[in-house]
Enzyme design. Structure first.
Site, mmCIF file in Angstrom:
data_model
loop_
_atom_site.group_PDB
_atom_site.id
_atom_site.type_symbol
_atom_site.label_atom_id
_atom_site.label_comp_id
_atom_site.label_asym_id
_atom_site.label_seq_id
_atom_site.Cartn_x
_atom_site.Cartn_y
_atom_site.Cartn_z
ATOM 1 N N LYS A 1 0.608 -0.970 0.049
ATOM 2 C CA LYS A 1 -0.091 -0.007 0.117
ATOM 3 C C LYS A 1 0.857 1.384 0.077
ATOM 4 C CE LYS A 1 -3.771 -2.660 2.098
ATOM 5 N NZ LYS A 1 -4.754 -2.430 3.426
ATOM 6 N N TYR B 1 -12.768 -2.498 -2.721
ATOM 7 C CA TYR B 1 -13.213 -2.593 -1.534
ATOM 8 C C TYR B 1 -14.835 -2.485 -1.473
ATOM 9 C CZ TYR B 1 -8.291 -2.846 0.811
ATOM 10 O OH TYR B 1 -7.284 -3.099 1.251
ATOM 11 N N ASN C 1 -2.212 -0.098 7.236
ATOM 12 C CA ASN C 1 -1.424 -1.445 7.518
ATOM 13 C C ASN C 1 -0.493 -1.952 6.678
ATOM 14 O OD1 ASN C 1 -3.401 -2.055 5.701
ATOM 15 N ND2 ASN C 1 -4.621 -3.211 7.258
ATOM 16 N N HIS D 1 -1.527 -6.015 1.619
ATOM 17 C CA HIS D 1 -2.972 -6.443 1.518
ATOM 18 C C HIS D 1 -2.515 -7.948 1.213
ATOM 19 C CE1 HIS D 1 -6.908 -7.228 -0.065
ATOM 20 N NE2 HIS D 1 -6.316 -7.809 -1.096
ATOM 21 N N GLU E 1 -9.710 -10.550 -7.291
ATOM 22 C CA GLU E 1 -8.630 -9.600 -7.071
ATOM 23 C C GLU E 1 -7.609 -9.669 -8.389
ATOM 24 O OE1 GLU E 1 -7.291 -9.652 -2.978
ATOM 25 O OE2 GLU E 1 -9.433 -8.890 -2.343
HETATM 26 O O1 DGI Z 1 -8.178 -8.134 4.742
HETATM 27 P P1 DGI Z 1 -7.702 -7.213 5.406
HETATM 28 O O2 DGI Z 1 -7.003 -5.964 5.030
HETATM 29 O O3 DGI Z 1 -6.703 -7.600 6.825
HETATM 30 O O4 DGI Z 1 -8.776 -6.420 6.601
HETATM 31 P P2 DGI Z 1 -10.164 -5.997 5.954
HETATM 32 O O5 DGI Z 1 -10.788 -6.754 4.567
HETATM 33 O O6 DGI Z 1 -11.288 -6.463 7.071
HETATM 34 O O7 DGI Z 1 -10.333 -4.514 5.708
HETATM 35 C C1 DGI Z 1 -9.642 -3.996 4.537
HETATM 36 C C2 DGI Z 1 -8.892 -2.603 4.847
HETATM 37 O O8 DGI Z 1 -9.956 -1.727 5.536
HETATM 38 C C3 DGI Z 1 -7.999 -2.862 6.094
HETATM 39 O O9 DGI Z 1 -6.892 -3.272 5.566
HETATM 40 C C4 DGI Z 1 -8.005 -1.259 6.404
HETATM 41 C C5 DGI Z 1 -9.255 -0.940 6.424
HETATM 42 N N1 DGI Z 1 -10.026 -1.285 7.791
HETATM 43 C C6 DGI Z 1 -10.390 -2.388 8.221
HETATM 44 N N2 DGI Z 1 -11.037 -2.548 9.416
HETATM 45 C C7 DGI Z 1 -10.864 -1.172 9.745
HETATM 46 C C8 DGI Z 1 -10.116 -0.412 8.545
HETATM 47 N N3 DGI Z 1 -9.813 0.994 8.748
HETATM 48 C C9 DGI Z 1 -9.969 1.609 9.796
HETATM 49 N N4 DGI Z 1 -9.731 2.939 9.790
HETATM 50 N N5 DGI Z 1 -10.838 0.868 10.938
HETATM 51 C C10 DGI Z 1 -11.076 -0.433 10.768
HETATM 52 O O10 DGI Z 1 -11.559 -1.011 11.821
#
Ligand code: DGI
Length: 151
Positions: free
Chosen positions: A13, A53, A119, A122, A133
């Site tokens: 990212k 997303y 974070n 991905h 994807e």
């Molecule tokens: O598959 P992941 O990236 O581990 O997690 P995900 O599919 O639940 O969420 C996709 C992205 O959305 C994640 O990398 C960052 C964002 N996100 C997910 N949960 C939260 C979030 N951003 C914020 N600010 N707070 C959250 O709780």
């Protein structure tokens, strides 16, 4: 018989790319037995992120997610090896990088992530997500990405 190879989509990212974590992350990828079979750097726009997303589009963090994901170029990779999908998820660690630093200190998100929003990497979370994807970025119909020449 050897287990069949599997492909997954990995992304560094904007913060990972601008923070110069690319070489460190690629080293971990290769040392963990993945082949990097395709890669490209793209600048995503809000429309791309909304499609990618889509499942999160009603969440409160969605505007912040769009801002973050469009804040600079990202490196998209297709990784291949047996168990690529779950092995890459294990390597990147939990979504919240602060938790990753505690529970998975050797994970990639512990190394370069900041919190649950920023974070740094991905990974596809299932075989259907990986298929969706990979075709999102490397399918026949590219949804108008701005592709950078340099890697
Ligand atoms: O598959 P992941 O990236 O581990 O997690 P995900 O599919 O639940 O969420 C996709 C992205 O959305 C994640 O990398 C960052 C964002 N996100 C997910 N949960 C939260 C979030 N951003 C914020 N600010 N707070 C959250 O709780």
């Amino acid at each position: 018989a050897a287990k069949e190879k599997e492909k997954t989509l990995a992304m560094i990212k904007p913060d990972g790319l601008s923070g110069n974590y690319t070489e460190k992350i690629k080293k971990v990828i290769l040392e963990s037995g993945f082949d990097i079979i395709w890669e490209m750097i793209v600048q995503l726009d809000a429309e791309n992120v909304t499609l990618f997303y889509a499942e999160h589009s009603k969440k409160s963090f969605f505007p912040g997610l769009i801002e973050y994901m469009t804040s600079g170029p990202v490196l998209i990779m297709v990784l291949e090896k047996p168990n690529a999908i779950s092995d890459w998820r294990a390597l990147i660690g939990p979504t919240d990088s602060r938790k990753a630093k505690v529970s998975h200190p050797n994970s990639i998100r512990a190394m370069c992530g900041l919190d649950s929003a920023r974070n740094c990497v991905h990974g596809s979370d299932s075989p259907p997500s990986a298929a969706r994807e990979i075709s999102f970025f490397f399918g026949d119909i590219l949804p108008g990405f701005v592709k950078h020449d340099e890697l």
